[in-house]
Design a protein around this motif. Sequence first.
Motif, PDB file in Angstrom:
ATOM      1  N   MET A 168       2.529 -19.705   3.032  1.00 39.02           N
ATOM      2  CA  MET A 168       1.268 -19.039   3.378  1.00 39.02           C
ATOM      3  C   MET A 168       1.484 -17.541   3.587  1.00 39.02           C
ATOM      4  N   GLU A 169       2.579 -17.169   4.234  1.00 42.49           N
ATOM      5  CA  GLU A 169       2.879 -15.753   4.437  1.00 42.49           C
ATOM      6  C   GLU A 169       3.141 -15.057   3.110  1.00 42.49           C
ATOM      7  N   ALA A 170       3.812 -15.750   2.182  1.00 40.41           N
ATOM      8  CA  ALA A 170       4.080 -15.177   0.863  1.00 40.41           C
ATOM      9  C   ALA A 170       2.772 -14.954   0.105  1.00 40.41           C
ATOM     10  N   GLU A 171       1.847 -15.931   0.190  1.00 42.62           N
ATOM     11  CA  GLU A 171       0.540 -15.779  -0.471  1.00 42.62           C
ATOM     12  C   GLU A 171      -0.240 -14.618   0.129  1.00 42.62           C
ATOM     13  N   LYS A 172      -0.193 -14.513   1.451  1.00 42.10           N
ATOM     14  CA  LYS A 172      -0.887 -13.422   2.139  1.00 42.10           C
ATOM     15  C   LYS A 172      -0.306 -12.078   1.710  1.00 42.10           C
ATOM     16  N   ALA A 173       1.018 -11.991   1.635  1.00 39.21           N
ATOM     17  CA  ALA A 173       1.672 -10.751   1.214  1.00 39.21           C
ATOM     18  C   ALA A 173       1.309 -10.424  -0.234  1.00 39.21           C
ATOM     19  N   LYS A 174       1.229 -11.450  -1.083  1.00 42.53           N
ATOM     20  CA  LYS A 174       0.867 -11.251  -2.492  1.00 42.53           C
ATOM     21  C   LYS A 174      -0.557 -10.707  -2.600  1.00 42.53           C
ATOM     22  N   LYS A 175      -1.495 -11.279  -1.807  1.00 44.95           N
ATOM     23  CA  LYS A 175      -2.889 -10.807  -1.821  1.00 44.95           C
ATOM     24  C   LYS A 175      -2.975  -9.361  -1.333  1.00 44.95           C
ATOM     25  N   GLU A 176      -2.206  -9.057  -0.279  1.00 44.91           N
ATOM     26  CA  GLU A 176      -2.203  -7.684   0.240  1.00 44.91           C
ATOM     27  C   GLU A 176      -1.648  -6.719  -0.802  1.00 44.91           C
ATOM     28  N   ALA A 177      -0.590  -7.126  -1.513  1.00 45.33           N
ATOM     29  CA  ALA A 177      -0.006  -6.285  -2.556  1.00 45.33           C
ATOM     30  C   ALA A 177      -1.011  -6.057  -3.687  1.00 45.33           C
ATOM     31  N   GLU A 178      -1.739  -7.120  -4.075  1.00 43.13           N
ATOM     32  CA  GLU A 178      -2.762  -6.999  -5.122  1.00 43.13           C
ATOM     33  C   GLU A 178      -3.883  -6.057  -4.681  1.00 43.13           C
ATOM     34  N   ALA A 179      -4.298  -6.177  -3.428  1.00 42.87           N
ATOM     35  CA  ALA A 179      -5.353  -5.306  -2.903  1.00 42.87           C
ATOM     36  C   ALA A 179      -4.888  -3.858  -2.921  1.00 42.87           C
ATOM     37  N   ILE A 180      -3.652  -3.620  -2.537  1.00 42.93           N
ATOM     38  CA  ILE A 180      -3.114  -2.252  -2.547  1.00 42.93           C
ATOM     39  C   ILE A 180      -3.036  -1.735  -3.985  1.00 42.93           C
ATOM     40  N   ARG A 181      -2.568  -2.592  -4.902  1.00 41.39           N
ATOM     41  CA  ARG A 181      -2.485  -2.193  -6.308  1.00 41.39           C
ATOM     42  C   ARG A 181      -3.869  -1.846  -6.853  1.00 41.39           C
ATOM     43  N   ASN A 182      -4.858  -2.690  -6.561  1.00 43.68           N
ATOM     44  CA  ASN A 182      -6.234  -2.430  -7.022  1.00 43.68           C
ATOM     45  C   ASN A 182      -6.753  -1.120  -6.432  1.00 43.68           C
ATOM     46  N   ASP A 183      -6.459  -0.885  -5.156  1.00 42.63           N
ATOM     47  CA  ASP A 183      -6.901   0.348  -4.496  1.00 42.63           C
ATOM     48  C   ASP A 183      -6.246   1.562  -5.145  1.00 42.63           C
ATOM     49  N   VAL A 184      -4.939   1.460  -5.440  1.00 40.96           N
ATOM     50  CA  VAL A 184      -4.227   2.561  -6.099  1.00 40.96           C
ATOM     51  C   VAL A 184      -4.789   2.787  -7.502  1.00 40.96           C
ATOM     52  N   ASP A 185      -5.032   1.698  -8.264  1.00 43.39           N
ATOM     53  CA  ASP A 185      -5.615   1.827  -9.615  1.00 43.39           C
ATOM     54  C   ASP A 185      -6.990   2.485  -9.558  1.00 43.39           C
ATOM     55  N   ARG A 186      -7.796   2.110  -8.572  1.00 45.49           N
ATOM     56  CA  ARG A 186      -9.139   2.686  -8.426  1.00 45.49           C
ATOM     57  C   ARG A 186      -9.050   4.181  -8.120  1.00 45.49           C
ATOM     58  N   LYS A 187      -8.112   4.536  -7.251  1.00 47.65           N
ATOM     59  CA  LYS A 187      -7.950   5.949  -6.900  1.00 47.65           C
ATOM     60  C   LYS A 187      -7.434   6.764  -8.086  1.00 47.65           C
ATOM     61  N   ILE A 188      -6.536   6.151  -8.896  1.00 44.89           N
ATOM     62  CA  ILE A 188      -6.039   6.833 -10.104  1.00 44.89           C
ATOM     63  C   ILE A 188      -7.208   7.072 -11.076  1.00 44.89           C
ATOM     64  N   GLU A 189      -8.067   6.062 -11.277  1.00 40.85           N
ATOM     65  CA  GLU A 189      -9.231   6.208 -12.160  1.00 40.85           C
ATOM     66  C   GLU A 189     -10.158   7.295 -11.651  1.00 40.85           C
ATOM     67  N   GLN A 190     -10.397   7.317 -10.345  1.00 40.84           N
ATOM     68  CA  GLN A 190     -11.257   8.362  -9.755  1.00 40.84           C
ATOM     69  C   GLN A 190     -10.637   9.734  -9.970  1.00 40.84           C
ATOM     70  N   ASN A 191      -9.327   9.798  -9.796  1.00 43.13           N
ATOM     71  CA  ASN A 191      -8.613  11.063  -9.984  1.00 43.13           C
ATOM     72  C   ASN A 191      -8.711  11.526 -11.434  1.00 43.13           C
ATOM     73  N   ASN A 192      -8.545  10.591 -12.389  1.00 41.27           N
ATOM     74  CA  ASN A 192      -8.623  10.903 -13.813  1.00 41.27           C
ATOM     75  C   ASN A 192     -10.037  11.324 -14.176  1.00 41.27           C
ATOM     76  N   ALA A 193     -11.039  10.717 -13.557  1.00 44.86           N
ATOM     77  CA  ALA A 193     -12.443  11.050 -13.853  1.00 44.86           C
ATOM     78  C   ALA A 193     -12.759  12.466 -13.404  1.00 44.86           C
ATOM     79  N   ILE A 194     -12.179  12.877 -12.318  1.00 41.05           N
ATOM     80  CA  ILE A 194     -12.433  14.231 -11.800  1.00 41.05           C
ATOM     81  C   ILE A 194     -11.741  15.222 -12.704  1.00 41.05           C
TER      82      ILE A 194
END
Length: 194
Positions: A168-194
């Motif tokens: 369960m802790e591994a799944e939670k860590a995986k979800k947190e890592a995915e959320a961070i990755r998605n957040d970083v990807d979103r910020k990169i896209e926003q940065n590229n758009a600007i």
Amino acid sequence: MTKIEWKFLVDHWSDEKFKEKSKKASESRAHQKMPHYNGTKSFARLRQEIVWKCSRVDVLVASRTRKSKKAVNVLALEKNTLVVDEIKKLKEQRDQGLNDKTDKQIFQDVLGKDTHGYLRAYGPGKSITQHVKVKPSRLDLSQELIEVKKKADQLIEEARKDAENARMEAEKAKKEAEAIRNDVDRKIEQNNAI
């Protein structure tokens, strides 16, 4: 010693059967994990010298405590010292009221149960059944088996729970890592758009 007795001993010691038996005994002694330092003195004699009604713990401590610091086998001396120190510590705790263990319980806690019908630190000719005056019944053995099985089942259940928690802790860590990755990807896209 007379000449006849000396000749008998020389013949006896020169015999091949005796040499083979002596070699086998030497090899067996080399495998001892906790050799005693009594020399030729028997455990019964040592027990009598301490106090006739002393416990096996007292005999074990007296026979495993080296009078000089000379070590025959450094590892064996170290193990003997650790065992003697542990026994003394448990006896001191009992004297201070921190535990209520008998000498027999202390002996078993430190060295484990006696096996193969041999009663440690009691000398030859004293078997477990002679010491406790009864053989364990099938009922006693089956109760002991049930207790061991219960303990094993508890340990297995604890291991399952630990494994499930880790998953369960591994799944939670995986979800947190995915959320961070998605957040970083979103910020990169926003940065590229600007």
